[in-house]
Design a protein around this motif. Sequence first.
Motif, short mmCIF file in Angstrom:
data_model
loop_
_atom_site.label_atom_id
_atom_site.label_comp_id
_atom_site.label_asym_id
_atom_site.label_seq_id
_atom_site.Cartn_x
_atom_site.Cartn_y
_atom_site.Cartn_z
N PRO A 189 6.97 12.29 7.75
CA PRO A 189 6.07 11.26 8.27
C PRO A 189 6.48 10.75 9.65
O PRO A 189 5.61 10.50 10.49
N ARG A 190 7.76 10.63 9.89
CA ARG A 190 8.24 10.17 11.19
C ARG A 190 7.97 11.20 12.28
O ARG A 190 7.59 10.87 13.40
N LEU A 191 8.15 12.46 11.92
CA LEU A 191 7.88 13.53 12.88
C LEU A 191 6.41 13.57 13.23
O LEU A 191 6.04 13.67 14.42
N ALA A 192 5.55 13.47 12.23
CA ALA A 192 4.11 13.49 12.49
C ALA A 192 3.70 12.29 13.35
O ALA A 192 2.86 12.41 14.25
N LYS A 193 4.29 11.13 13.06
CA LYS A 193 3.96 9.93 13.83
C LYS A 193 4.36 10.09 15.28
O LYS A 193 3.61 9.74 16.20
N ALA B 165 -13.65 11.42 14.75
CA ALA B 165 -13.07 10.15 14.34
C ALA B 165 -13.45 9.05 15.31
O ALA B 165 -13.31 9.20 16.53
N GLY B 166 -13.93 7.93 14.77
CA GLY B 166 -14.28 6.81 15.61
C GLY B 166 -13.10 5.92 15.94
O GLY B 166 -13.19 5.05 16.80
N GLY B 167 -11.99 6.14 15.24
CA GLY B 167 -10.77 5.38 15.50
C GLY B 167 -9.59 6.14 14.93
O GLY B 167 -9.58 6.49 13.76
N MET B 168 -8.61 6.40 15.77
CA MET B 168 -7.47 7.20 15.33
C MET B 168 -6.55 6.42 14.40
O MET B 168 -5.59 6.99 13.86
N MET B 169 -6.83 5.14 14.19
CA MET B 169 -6.03 4.37 13.24
C MET B 169 -6.72 4.29 11.88
O MET B 169 -6.32 3.51 11.03
N GLY C 146 -2.65 12.93 12.91
CA GLY C 146 -2.86 11.50 12.68
C GLY C 146 -2.91 11.17 11.21
O GLY C 146 -2.38 10.14 10.77
N MET C 147 -3.51 12.04 10.40
CA MET C 147 -3.56 11.84 8.95
C MET C 147 -2.15 11.87 8.37
O MET C 147 -1.77 11.01 7.56
#
Length: 294
Positions: free
Chosen positions: A145-149, A73-77, A205-206
């Motif tokens: 989603p909050r846990l993954a974030k 990945a070139g950017g984690m966002m 990240g996904m």
Amino acid sequence: MQAIPLDWPMRDHSRVIRCRPHEWHVQVMGQGPDVLLLHGAGASAHSFHRLAPLLAGYRVIMPDLPGQGFTRAGGMMRLGLDAMADDLATLCNDQGWRPVAIIGHSAGGAIALRMAEVLPNPPRAVVGLNAALGPFDGFAGWLFPRLAKAMSASPFVAAIVTRLVSNRNQVEMLLKGTGSVLDAEGVALYRRLVSDKRHIEGTLGMMAQWRLEPLIERLPQIMVPTLLIASDKDRAVPARVSREAAKRIPRAQYIEIAEYGHLLHEEAPHRVSEVILPFLAENSGGLSLVPDPA
């Protein structure tokens, strides 16, 4: 780019493509109209290694999604649904690929439908294999989603998760939790993936950036012919998700295959190809190698 093991499935078909913002690992095989295959979260293009050779008459293009497998990945966002669809569209344009169809498993099914919206030359057909076209229900929909974030925000979490899940028993338990039963080779391949901290970082990240609701709201506006294939023993994405989504997509068909789990295409690639090939022949303008009924 992380070195691709010599014994990795379909390694002879691997290529590395630098197309901003990512350094892609893509596997390409066959000849004919282009068909793009997109794996689900936590997997890689290897999940198609038994299905892809059965899609004769097409050139199948199988990228590892950004941050997963061997794509750096070139950017984690850039790991959410919209960003991945946009970056895959850029990759297709850069390479001159013109997919007549996109086949996506699980989260890859959602990306396939999003790409049908953003590609300058939209595909003529989309196939979803146990496509993740519904949010988690209830409390899980709020928590996951909050846990993954939270997990993806820490540089130490991926290493901890890797240690926790990479032993064989844990991998087998995770796979069985999807309703699928894989052979020893299938289990070993997933174990190798989840033993890679970068792969875990990309998967987390996904999950953290995944926003499905806007796409779900637009399902009635998606006009591409769509085939949603589900399996009745899927514990990760129940068959009802595809069944209900098919009712909302104007040109969708729904087929359910019994006795398999979430990794249907790995468990029963021949069954899946027998359903996909006639649909592609009818909708993509490709060659049909399926004999006409007597």
